[in-house]
Design an enzyme around this catalytic site. Structure first.
Site, PDB file in Angstrom:
ATOM      1  N   GLN A  47       0.913  -1.145   0.120  1.00  0.00           N
ATOM      2  CA  GLN A  47      -0.139  -0.044  -0.050  1.00  0.00           C
ATOM      3  C   GLN A  47       0.824   1.255   0.283  1.00  0.00           C
ATOM      4  OE1 GLN A  47      -2.085   0.544   3.494  1.00  0.00           O
ATOM      5  NE2 GLN A  47      -0.602  -0.435   4.637  1.00  0.00           N
ATOM      6  N   HIS A  77      -6.595   7.638  -2.018  1.00  0.00           N
ATOM      7  CA  HIS A  77      -5.982   8.802  -1.687  1.00  0.00           C
ATOM      8  C   HIS A  77      -4.586   8.548  -2.259  1.00  0.00           C
ATOM      9  CE1 HIS A  77      -3.973   7.283   1.652  1.00  0.00           C
ATOM     10  NE2 HIS A  77      -5.252   6.552   2.204  1.00  0.00           N
ATOM     11  N   ARG A  80       0.835   9.619   1.214  1.00  0.00           N
ATOM     12  CA  ARG A  80       0.692  10.435   2.491  1.00  0.00           C
ATOM     13  C   ARG A  80       1.806  10.378   3.625  1.00  0.00           C
ATOM     14  NH1 ARG A  80       0.108   6.461   6.116  1.00  0.00           N
ATOM     15  NH2 ARG A  80      -1.322   4.427   5.768  1.00  0.00           N
ATOM     16  N   ARG A 160      -7.373  13.871   3.761  1.00  0.00           N
ATOM     17  CA  ARG A 160      -6.508  13.509   2.614  1.00  0.00           C
ATOM     18  C   ARG A 160      -7.556  12.924   1.487  1.00  0.00           C
ATOM     19  NH1 ARG A 160      -4.816   9.488   6.735  1.00  0.00           N
ATOM     20  NH2 ARG A 160      -5.387   7.296   6.087  1.00  0.00           N
TER      21      ARG A 160
END
Ligand SMILES: *[C@@H]1O[C@H](CO)[C@@H](O)[C@H](O)[C@H]1NC(C)=O
Ligand SMILES: *[C@@H]1O[C@H](CO)[C@@H](O)[C@H](O)[C@H]1NC(C)=O
Ligand SMILES: *[C@@H]1O[C@H](CO)[C@@H](O)[C@H](O)[C@H]1NC(C)=O
Ligand SMILES: *[C@@H]1O[C@H](CO)[C@@H](O)[C@H](O)[C@H]1NC(C)=O
Ligand SMILES: *[C@@H]1O[C@H](CO)[C@@H](O)[C@H](O)[C@H]1NC(C)=O
Ligand SMILES: *[C@@H]1O[C@H](CO)[C@@H](O)[C@H](O)[C@H]1NC(C)=O
Length: 315
Positions: A47, A77, A80, A160
């Site tokens: 991920q 999204h 991050r 986010r």
């Protein structure tokens, strides 16, 4: 793992039609193919891998006589910073290393002066750019429709995720403004975004509701059923198999470090997180501390796959 998604849907039709677009990206990270930098390791971060396109046996040309009248993209999204709890643990791991190791040598030398500056939870600039690129790619791919229509956009409520949706619309809009065949200004921009909260009682099809352990949880069986810990259990089991040799190597190279199994995984996590913390996705020095085979094993930890999962056969 939080499965918070931005769903971005639009009407569209046409063939894949790559159009060069002004964006000074390095050649290994492009709008059309995504992140291909050191792909023998960077595609194995589970991920945490930046977006990349994969080869497919399914042709993307339209069959003769067909046309596309609708297209939808469902997107995670963008890249991050670590979650708040992880960022504290990563920082503590670096702090422990720097307090206890007196001599950082060879590929570990950078650790002597490495400063932990990662934030928590929000998109990085690189992650924002991923979604801008996605909007551009989508616009150009479906140009005969996107040039005359505004997209309909839905997003789950986490910050986010909403920002990802905004960045996607920005890319779409920029591509439309750059489209010489479009005469009018794109007055529909900023396009409205339907934001669905992640709170109890919301029938939010973009979120399974993992924060909310109350009665109205959307996917209660997933959250609180017999298999609700399947991911973390599987991760721990697999880490116990593949991490010890790596842990021994790091602890031998860094006298005084005494890294635990978890801290060794954190050292690996710091490779993808520092890479996406760079605005152009420069591969972090943490990545070179591990071999290609170790990254291939790491992928399985990030997939959280239980022993019965066929993906394990590739681990
Ligand atoms: C990425 O940015 C760094 C500094 O910000 C620079 O040193 C590096 O050359 C850039 N890499 C590419 C591929 O543009
Ligand atoms: C650090 O390690 C290197 C390589 O093992 C060694 O040559 C050097 O003397 C060490 N420096 C200190 C200050 O211990
Ligand atoms: C890392 O931990 C140190 C020591 O606890 C603290 O002073 C610092 O603010 C932390 N940095 C970050 C980025 O969390
Ligand atoms: C992404 O969108 C946010 C919110 O509109 C904006 O502040 C940010 O500058 C955008 N990112 C980039 C790289 O343009
Ligand atoms: C969610 O769906 C349930 C069952 O259909 C319904 O009772 C409830 O009112 C819905 N909640 C919202 C916020 O729409
Ligand atoms: C290393 O850490 C473990 C706990 O993870 C601890 O029990 C052990 O005493 C430590 N060893 C040294 C030499 O500090």
């Amino acid at each position: 793992m939080a499965i918070t998604l931005a769903a971005l849907a639009g009407l569209a039709f046409a063939l894949a039609r790559p159009t060069p677009y002004g964006n000074d990206q390095s050649s290994c990270d492009t709008i059309y193919h995504g992140y291909q930098c050191q792909d023998e390791i960077s595609h194995y971060w589970g991920q945490y891998s930046p977006y990349f396109s994969v080869p497919s046996d399914i042709p993307d040309e339209l069959p003769h006589g067909c046309s596309i009248t609708f297209a939808q993209v469902l997107s995670r999204h963008g890249a991050r910073d670590p979650t708040a709890s992880k960022t504290a643990q990563y920082n503590a791991t670096i702090y422990k290393l720097q307090a206890n190791v007196k001599n950082f040598t060879g590929p570990y030398a950078f650790l002597a002066h490495y400063e932990y500056t990662l934030g928590a939870d929000q998109l990085t600039i690189f992650g924002q750019q991923e979604l801008i690129n996605s909007g551009i790619k989508y616009y150009n791919r479906y140009e005969p429709l996107t040039s005359r229509l505004a997209p309909f956009v839905r997003s789950s409520g986490e910050a986010r995720v909403v920002e990802s949706a905004q960045n996607w619309t920005q890319g779409f809009h920029a591509a439309k403004l750059a489209d010489r065949r479009v005469q009018s200004a794109d007055t529909a921009f900023p396009y409205p975004i339907v934001v669905i909260p992640e709170t109890d009682g919301e029938n939010n099809t973009l979120n399974h509701g993992w924060y909310y352990v109350f009665l109205l949880i959307l996917c209660n069986t997933f959250e609180n059923g017999p298999d609700d810990n399947i991911a973390s259990d599987g991760q721990a089991q697999w880490a116990a198999v593949f991490i010890p040799p790596i842990q021994s190597r790091l602890n031998a190279a860094l006298p005084g470090a005494n890294l635990t199994v978890s801290e060794t995984v954190y050292m690996m996590d710091l490779c993808p997180f520092n890479t996406v913390a760079s605005s152009n996705g420069t591969i972090s020095a943490f990545c070179a501390l591990f071999t290609k085979e170790e990254w291939h094993q790491y992928r399985c930890v990030q997939y959280s796959a239980p022993a019965s999962d066929p993906i394990r056969a590739t681990c």
